[in-house]
Design a protein around this motif. Structure first.
Motif, PDB file in Angstrom:
ATOM      1  N   SER A  68       0.822  -1.220   0.000  1.00  0.00           N
ATOM      2  CA  SER A  68       0.000   0.000   0.000  1.00  0.00           C
ATOM      3  C   SER A  68       0.847   1.257   0.000  1.00  0.00           C
ATOM      4  O   SER A  68       0.317   2.366   0.072  1.00  0.00           O
ATOM      5  CB  SER A  68      -0.914   0.014   1.230  1.00  0.00           C
ATOM      6  N   ALA A 109      -8.080   3.961  10.814  1.00  0.00           N
ATOM      7  CA  ALA A 109      -8.748   3.360   9.646  1.00  0.00           C
ATOM      8  C   ALA A 109      -7.749   2.598   8.777  1.00  0.00           C
ATOM      9  O   ALA A 109      -8.033   1.483   8.322  1.00  0.00           O
ATOM     10  CB  ALA A 109      -9.464   4.433   8.830  1.00  0.00           C
ATOM     11  N   SER A 110      -6.584   3.178   8.548  1.00  0.00           N
ATOM     12  CA  SER A 110      -5.560   2.496   7.746  1.00  0.00           C
ATOM     13  C   SER A 110      -5.046   1.260   8.467  1.00  0.00           C
ATOM     14  O   SER A 110      -4.816   0.216   7.849  1.00  0.00           O
ATOM     15  CB  SER A 110      -4.397   3.441   7.448  1.00  0.00           C
ATOM     16  N   GLU A 112      -6.668  -0.644  10.567  1.00  0.00           N
ATOM     17  CA  GLU A 112      -7.671  -1.701  10.453  1.00  0.00           C
ATOM     18  C   GLU A 112      -7.718  -2.289   9.052  1.00  0.00           C
ATOM     19  O   GLU A 112      -7.923  -3.499   8.879  1.00  0.00           O
ATOM     20  CB  GLU A 112      -9.026  -1.166  10.894  1.00  0.00           C
ATOM     21  N   GLU A 113      -7.494  -1.454   8.049  1.00  0.00           N
ATOM     22  CA  GLU A 113      -7.446  -1.949   6.669  1.00  0.00           C
ATOM     23  C   GLU A 113      -6.256  -2.891   6.479  1.00  0.00           C
ATOM     24  O   GLU A 113      -6.378  -3.949   5.854  1.00  0.00           O
ATOM     25  CB  GLU A 113      -7.348  -0.771   5.694  1.00  0.00           C
ATOM     26  N   ARG A 116      -7.077  -6.239   8.084  1.00  0.00           N
ATOM     27  CA  ARG A 116      -7.969  -7.048   7.228  1.00  0.00           C
ATOM     28  C   ARG A 116      -7.179  -7.689   6.092  1.00  0.00           C
ATOM     29  O   ARG A 116      -7.382  -8.869   5.764  1.00  0.00           O
ATOM     30  CB  ARG A 116      -9.103  -6.190   6.669  1.00  0.00           C
ATOM     31  N   GLY A 117      -6.288  -6.919   5.490  1.00  0.00           N
ATOM     32  CA  GLY A 117      -5.465  -7.462   4.413  1.00  0.00           C
ATOM     33  C   GLY A 117      -4.533  -8.558   4.893  1.00  0.00           C
ATOM     34  O   GLY A 117      -4.366  -9.591   4.225  1.00  0.00           O
TER      35      GLY A 117
END
Length: 141
Positions: A68, A109-110, A112-113, A116-117
């Protein structure tokens, strides 16, 4: 599907025995934890699983972040895995797991993203999905 890596570890003596990898790099005595009526004093399968899961999940998290465009500094990410053992209604032993993931230098937020990834690509997560409930806690510091 091609196997990318394989290893062999031999257990002898069950929970009161030992394990040894074929290359000799892993050679440990095992003991039943005091909490389960054993003597303690040596590692156990749950500790080994927790260590493997934490290391694997952290590596997956770092990979997802890099893909990312985010690079964490050393010490910016910590994953603590807790593995519990209980019995189900059929009196069979079952595992419970939790992952406490802490990251620095990123927004919630990042973070948590990325978790998830990481959960999607981590071999341990994929192995336990649908079999072991895993509670994930994400903290940004």
């Amino acid at each position: 599907m091609a196997i990318l890596y394989s290893t062999r570890v031999t257990a002898s003596g069950g929970r009161k025995g030992s394990i040894r990898s074929e290359d000799g790099l892993l050679a440990l005595a095992l003991a039943i934890p005091k909490e389960l009526g054993g003597m303690g004093g040596a590692t156990n399968p749950e500790q080994l699983f927790a260590g493997g899961y934490a290391a694997c999940f952290e590596n997956a998290l770092l990979r997802v972040a890099r893909q990312s465009g985010h690079r964490f500094a050393d010490g910016d990410v910590e994953v603590v895995a807790e593995i519990g053992l209980s019995r189900n209604e059929a009196d069979a032993f079952v595992l419970h797991a939790s992952l406490a993931i802490t990251m620095a230098g990123i927004d919630q937020a990042s973070a948590e993203e990325f978790v998830r990834g990481a959960d999607a690509i981590c071999p341990y997560s994929n192995a336990v999905r649908g079999n072991v409930d895993v509670v994930k806690t994400v903290t940004v510091r």
